[in-house]
Design a protein around this motif. Structure first.
Motif, mmCIF file in Angstrom:
data_model
loop_
_atom_site.group_PDB
_atom_site.id
_atom_site.type_symbol
_atom_site.label_atom_id
_atom_site.label_comp_id
_atom_site.label_asym_id
_atom_site.label_seq_id
_atom_site.Cartn_x
_atom_site.Cartn_y
_atom_site.Cartn_z
ATOM 1 N N LYS A 91 17.452 -40.282 23.272
ATOM 2 C CA LYS A 91 18.187 -41.525 23.500
ATOM 3 C C LYS A 91 18.199 -41.835 24.986
ATOM 4 C CE LYS A 91 22.894 -39.685 23.813
ATOM 5 N NZ LYS A 91 24.221 -39.700 23.226
ATOM 6 N N ARG A 92 18.229 -43.107 25.266
ATOM 7 C CA ARG A 92 18.301 -43.579 26.645
ATOM 8 C C ARG A 92 19.091 -44.868 26.648
ATOM 9 N NH1 ARG A 92 13.485 -43.153 24.540
ATOM 10 N NH2 ARG A 92 12.812 -41.522 25.905
ATOM 11 N N CYS A 93 19.632 -45.218 27.778
ATOM 12 C CA CYS A 93 20.436 -46.421 27.884
ATOM 13 C C CYS A 93 19.521 -47.607 28.188
ATOM 14 C CB CYS A 93 21.463 -46.229 29.001
ATOM 15 S SG CYS A 93 22.697 -47.528 29.066
ATOM 16 N N ALA A 94 19.733 -48.713 27.484
ATOM 17 C CA ALA A 94 18.890 -49.894 27.676
ATOM 18 C C ALA A 94 19.695 -51.167 27.440
ATOM 19 C CB ALA A 94 17.707 -49.854 26.716
ATOM 20 N N ASP A 95 19.198 -52.253 28.000
ATOM 21 C CA ASP A 95 19.796 -53.575 27.801
ATOM 22 C C ASP A 95 19.225 -54.152 26.508
ATOM 23 O OD1 ASP A 95 19.743 -56.603 27.997
ATOM 24 O OD2 ASP A 95 20.933 -56.127 29.784
ATOM 25 N N ARG A 96 20.079 -54.571 25.581
ATOM 26 C CA ARG A 96 19.625 -55.101 24.288
ATOM 27 C C ARG A 96 18.795 -56.380 24.434
ATOM 28 N NH1 ARG A 96 21.572 -53.481 19.358
ATOM 29 N NH2 ARG A 96 23.113 -51.819 19.410
ATOM 30 N N ALA A 97 19.117 -57.221 25.394
ATOM 31 C CA ALA A 97 18.420 -58.508 25.534
ATOM 32 C C ALA A 97 17.070 -58.368 26.228
ATOM 33 C CB ALA A 97 19.304 -59.486 26.303
ATOM 34 N N THR A 98 17.011 -57.573 27.302
ATOM 35 C CA THR A 98 15.777 -57.497 28.098
ATOM 36 C C THR A 98 14.950 -56.254 27.828
ATOM 37 O OG1 THR A 98 16.877 -56.337 29.910
ATOM 38 C CG2 THR A 98 16.902 -58.763 29.978
ATOM 39 N N LEU A 99 15.532 -55.277 27.126
ATOM 40 C CA LEU A 99 14.920 -53.973 26.872
ATOM 41 C C LEU A 99 14.651 -53.189 28.155
ATOM 42 C CD1 LEU A 99 12.458 -54.753 23.922
ATOM 43 C CD2 LEU A 99 14.783 -53.846 23.819
ATOM 44 N N ASP A 100 15.353 -53.538 29.249
ATOM 45 C CA ASP A 100 15.246 -52.782 30.487
ATOM 46 C C ASP A 100 15.967 -51.448 30.327
ATOM 47 O OD1 ASP A 100 13.855 -54.736 31.928
ATOM 48 O OD2 ASP A 100 15.690 -55.659 32.685
ATOM 49 N N LYS A 101 15.350 -50.377 30.826
ATOM 50 C CA LYS A 101 16.013 -49.080 30.839
ATOM 51 C C LYS A 101 17.088 -49.134 31.919
ATOM 52 C CE LYS A 101 15.203 -44.146 31.462
ATOM 53 N NZ LYS A 101 16.275 -43.954 32.415
ATOM 54 N N LEU A 102 18.294 -48.646 31.574
ATOM 55 C CA LEU A 102 19.434 -48.690 32.494
ATOM 56 C C LEU A 102 19.924 -47.286 32.801
ATOM 57 C CD1 LEU A 102 21.481 -51.504 30.679
ATOM 58 C CD2 LEU A 102 19.982 -51.791 32.662
ATOM 59 N N ASN A 103 20.776 -47.183 33.819
ATOM 60 C CA ASN A 103 21.471 -45.946 34.118
ATOM 61 C C ASN A 103 22.356 -45.583 32.942
ATOM 62 O OD1 ASN A 103 21.312 -44.318 36.388
ATOM 63 N ND2 ASN A 103 22.167 -45.921 37.698
ATOM 64 N N THR A 104 22.512 -44.301 32.655
ATOM 65 C CA THR A 104 23.341 -43.849 31.537
ATOM 66 C C THR A 104 24.769 -44.373 31.646
ATOM 67 O OG1 THR A 104 21.987 -41.876 31.358
ATOM 68 C CG2 THR A 104 24.117 -41.804 30.268
ATOM 69 N N LYS A 105 25.274 -44.513 32.860
ATOM 70 C CA LYS A 105 26.660 -44.991 33.019
ATOM 71 C C LYS A 105 26.842 -46.406 32.463
ATOM 72 C CE LYS A 105 26.190 -46.719 37.735
ATOM 73 N NZ LYS A 105 26.635 -46.585 39.116
ATOM 74 N N GLU A 106 25.760 -47.178 32.321
ATOM 75 C CA GLU A 106 25.841 -48.526 31.748
ATOM 76 C C GLU A 106 26.098 -48.494 30.245
ATOM 77 O OE1 GLU A 106 25.961 -51.421 33.235
ATOM 78 O OE2 GLU A 106 25.534 -50.709 35.252
ATOM 79 N N CYS A 107 25.927 -47.324 29.613
ATOM 80 C CA CYS A 107 26.198 -47.193 28.182
ATOM 81 C C CYS A 107 27.595 -46.649 27.921
ATOM 82 C CB CYS A 107 25.156 -46.286 27.527
ATOM 83 S SG CYS A 107 23.590 -47.125 27.257
ATOM 84 N N LYS A 108 28.311 -46.291 28.960
ATOM 85 C CA LYS A 108 29.693 -45.833 28.795
ATOM 86 C C LYS A 108 30.562 -47.043 28.462
ATOM 87 C CE LYS A 108 28.500 -41.720 30.145
ATOM 88 N NZ LYS A 108 28.177 -40.706 29.223
ATOM 89 N N SER A 109 31.770 -46.829 28.079
ATOM 90 C CA SER A 109 32.650 -47.934 27.669
ATOM 91 C C SER A 109 32.733 -48.997 28.760
ATOM 92 C CB SER A 109 34.042 -47.408 27.328
ATOM 93 O OG SER A 109 34.627 -46.809 28.455
ATOM 94 N N GLY A 110 32.533 -50.223 28.370
ATOM 95 C CA GLY A 110 32.598 -51.351 29.294
ATOM 96 C C GLY A 110 31.287 -51.680 29.975
ATOM 97 N N GLY A 111 30.267 -50.846 29.809
ATOM 98 C CA GLY A 111 28.965 -51.117 30.423
ATOM 99 C C GLY A 111 28.175 -52.134 29.626
ATOM 100 N N ARG A 112 27.107 -52.637 30.226
ATOM 101 C CA ARG A 112 26.315 -53.670 29.547
ATOM 102 C C ARG A 112 25.197 -53.099 28.686
ATOM 103 N NH1 ARG A 112 21.488 -55.536 32.854
ATOM 104 N NH2 ARG A 112 21.292 -53.964 34.487
ATOM 105 N N GLY A 113 25.019 -51.773 28.684
ATOM 106 C CA GLY A 113 23.915 -51.161 27.949
ATOM 107 C C GLY A 113 24.320 -50.594 26.607
ATOM 108 N N SER A 114 23.315 -50.292 25.812
ATOM 109 C CA SER A 114 23.483 -49.626 24.522
ATOM 110 C C SER A 114 22.467 -48.502 24.450
ATOM 111 C CB SER A 114 23.222 -50.595 23.370
ATOM 112 O OG SER A 114 24.145 -51.652 23.388
#
Length: 105
Positions: free
Chosen positions: A45-68
């Motif tokens: 698993k990795r953190c990514a933006d649902r709209a752009t499919l950009d790989k994100l920092n893991t902290k962006e998938c924590k609560s309140g982040g923009r990633g999934s």
């Protein structure tokens, strides 16, 4: 010719073979460890933006982040592909296995 020179050569060969056997034994242990780690049913698993499919920092998938979390697949040029945001749609095959995903349709 002195026969002691030949005896020294044999000892050197034996030593080399022993160290080679130790190295091969170590490689076997490493392979066993990798197989044990790779046999998990948990997909990568990795953190990514649902709209752009950009790989994100893991902290962006924590609560309140923009990633999934994006499961399976690969990352190329900082974009995820070949996996799914749905964990249940992805299986892990271990070493030599393949990642599979549903096409949602």
């Amino acid at each position: 010719m002195d026969s002691s020179g030949s005896s020294t050569d044999n000892k050197r060969t034996t030593r080399r073979m022993r160290s080679g056997a130790v190295a091969l034994g170590g490689m076997g242990l490493l392979a066993a460890a990798l197989v044990a780690c790779g046999s998990s049913s948990e997909p990568d698993k990795r953190c990514a933006d649902r709209a752009t499919l950009d790989k994100l920092n893991t902290k962006e998938c924590k609560s309140g982040g923009r990633g999934s979390y994006y499961y399976g697949g690969t990352v190329a040029k900082n974009k995820v592909s070949g996996g799914s945001f749905d964990k249940s749609a992805v299986t892990r095959g271990g070493i030599g296995g393949s990642h599979k995903s549903s096409s949602g349709g």
